[in-house]
Design a protein around this motif. Structure first.
Motif, mmCIF file in Angstrom:
data_model
loop_
_atom_site.group_PDB
_atom_site.id
_atom_site.type_symbol
_atom_site.label_atom_id
_atom_site.label_comp_id
_atom_site.label_asym_id
_atom_site.label_seq_id
_atom_site.Cartn_x
_atom_site.Cartn_y
_atom_site.Cartn_z
ATOM 1 N N SER A 121 -32.648 -3.092 0.254
ATOM 2 C CA SER A 121 -31.649 -2.678 1.349
ATOM 3 C C SER A 121 -31.925 -1.702 1.966
ATOM 4 C CB SER A 121 -30.200 -2.721 0.464
ATOM 5 O OG SER A 121 -29.909 -4.022 -0.287
ATOM 6 N N GLU A 171 -26.087 -7.618 -7.238
ATOM 7 C CA GLU A 171 -26.465 -7.026 -6.136
ATOM 8 C C GLU A 171 -25.573 -5.963 -5.642
ATOM 9 O OE1 GLU A 171 -30.034 -6.070 -3.530
ATOM 10 O OE2 GLU A 171 -29.173 -5.790 -5.289
ATOM 11 N N ASP A 172 -25.902 -4.731 -5.190
ATOM 12 C CA ASP A 172 -25.057 -3.833 -4.567
ATOM 13 C C ASP A 172 -25.210 -4.162 -3.056
ATOM 14 O OD1 ASP A 172 -27.887 -1.201 -3.987
ATOM 15 O OD2 ASP A 172 -27.856 -3.440 -4.035
#
Ligand code: ADP
Ligand code: MG
Length: 262
Positions: free
Chosen positions: A44, A259-260
């Protein structure tokens, strides 16, 4: 020919943590390129560096040979980059059509005064925008939802609308942040078809971060596997999935897809 996107020895730290560590890779024009890796690998962050949420501490990121860092972050759309977000970002109270028209804002040249007077130039521009948006609606089979408000639409449809909003800007490079997250098996398969069509019919280069390895291997030309901020392997989906360093990094990793946020 220079690559469309180039990471040249890019490093980003958060305090003492090296989130992206001297990362170099290139994405060629026309490719579908995926970034994979365990949680915390830096995927990310790499993605957010391209969309200019962060500036690298070291290194350079180039688009068609030109440094992205030489432009202010809000010029990103102008340089031909569009993105979707892991947590869909649309105007809930507006219709599908209206959300897609917002995606066209960067093409507006007429100023407020001529808009108020509604000159022939503006009318022509309006028609061009409408046309581009209607094309995307047809392309993604959204006709049925065209005048419906986002708030009432199923999650899977909203995900496609967000894709449409990015496409309406006619980007050179499309960034997809977990395009399959939250989708059912059938919706994920549809998403794979959209991604292939975007590449083949629209000629748009796609860079995606994705957990679903089935989707990744079905649509990607090349895959970059990361761990702890650096590159583990780069190659075809098969090469990367069978790479010893990748197998090692995934061993014992609870790959539940959690997931963040970006
Ligand atoms: P991935 O997307 O591969 O799961 P991220 O790029 O989100 O990984 O994160 C890489 C590392 O950087 C992780 O250790 C994460 O905790 C840390 N990190 C990410 N964003 C921030 C931030 N804004 N502030 C501090 N640490 C961050
Ligand atoms: Mg992440």
């Amino acid at each position: 020919m220079s690559p469309l996107l180039e990471f040249d020895n890019v490093t980003l730290r958060f305090g003492g943590l090296v989130a992206v560590d001297r990362l170099s890779f290139q994405v060629a024009e026309g490719e579908v390129f995926a970034i994979v890796g365990p949680n915390g690998a830096g995927k990310s962050t790499a993605f957010n560096l391209i969309s200019r949420f962060y500036d690298p501490a070291e290194g350079d990121i180039r688009l068609s040979g030109e440094s992205l860092l030489s432009h202010p972050p809000h010029d990103l759309a102008r340089s031909g980059v569009a993105r979707t977000f892991q947590n869909i970002e649309l105007f809930d109270q507006a219709t599908v059509l209206e959300n897609l028209l917002v995606g066209r804002q960067r093409f507006r040249r007429s100023n407020i005064v001529s808009e108020l007077l509604f000159t022939p130039f503006v009318r022509t521009e309006e028609r061009v925008h409408r046309h581009a948006v209607e094309e995307v609606i047809d392309f993604l089979d959204l006709q049925h939802y065209r005048d419906k408000r986002i708030a009432g639409l199923p999650y899977g449809v909203r995900k496609v609308v967000e894709l449409g909003r990015a496409l309406a800007t006619k980007p050179k490079l499309l960034l997809l942040d977990e395009p399959a997250s939250g989708l059912s098996v059938e919706e994920t398969r549809d998403m794979a078809f959209w991604i292939e069509d975007i590449k083949k019919q629209m000629g748009i280069t796609v860079l995606m971060v994705e957990h679903d390895m089935h989707l990744v291997s079905s649509v990607s030309d090349r895959v970059l596997a990361m761990a702890d901020g650096h590159m583990l392997a780069l190659g075809t989906p098969d090469e990367v999935q069978n790479h010893p360093k990748v197998l090692e990094a995934y061993l014992g990793v609870d790959d539940d897809g959690a997931e963040d946020a970006a």
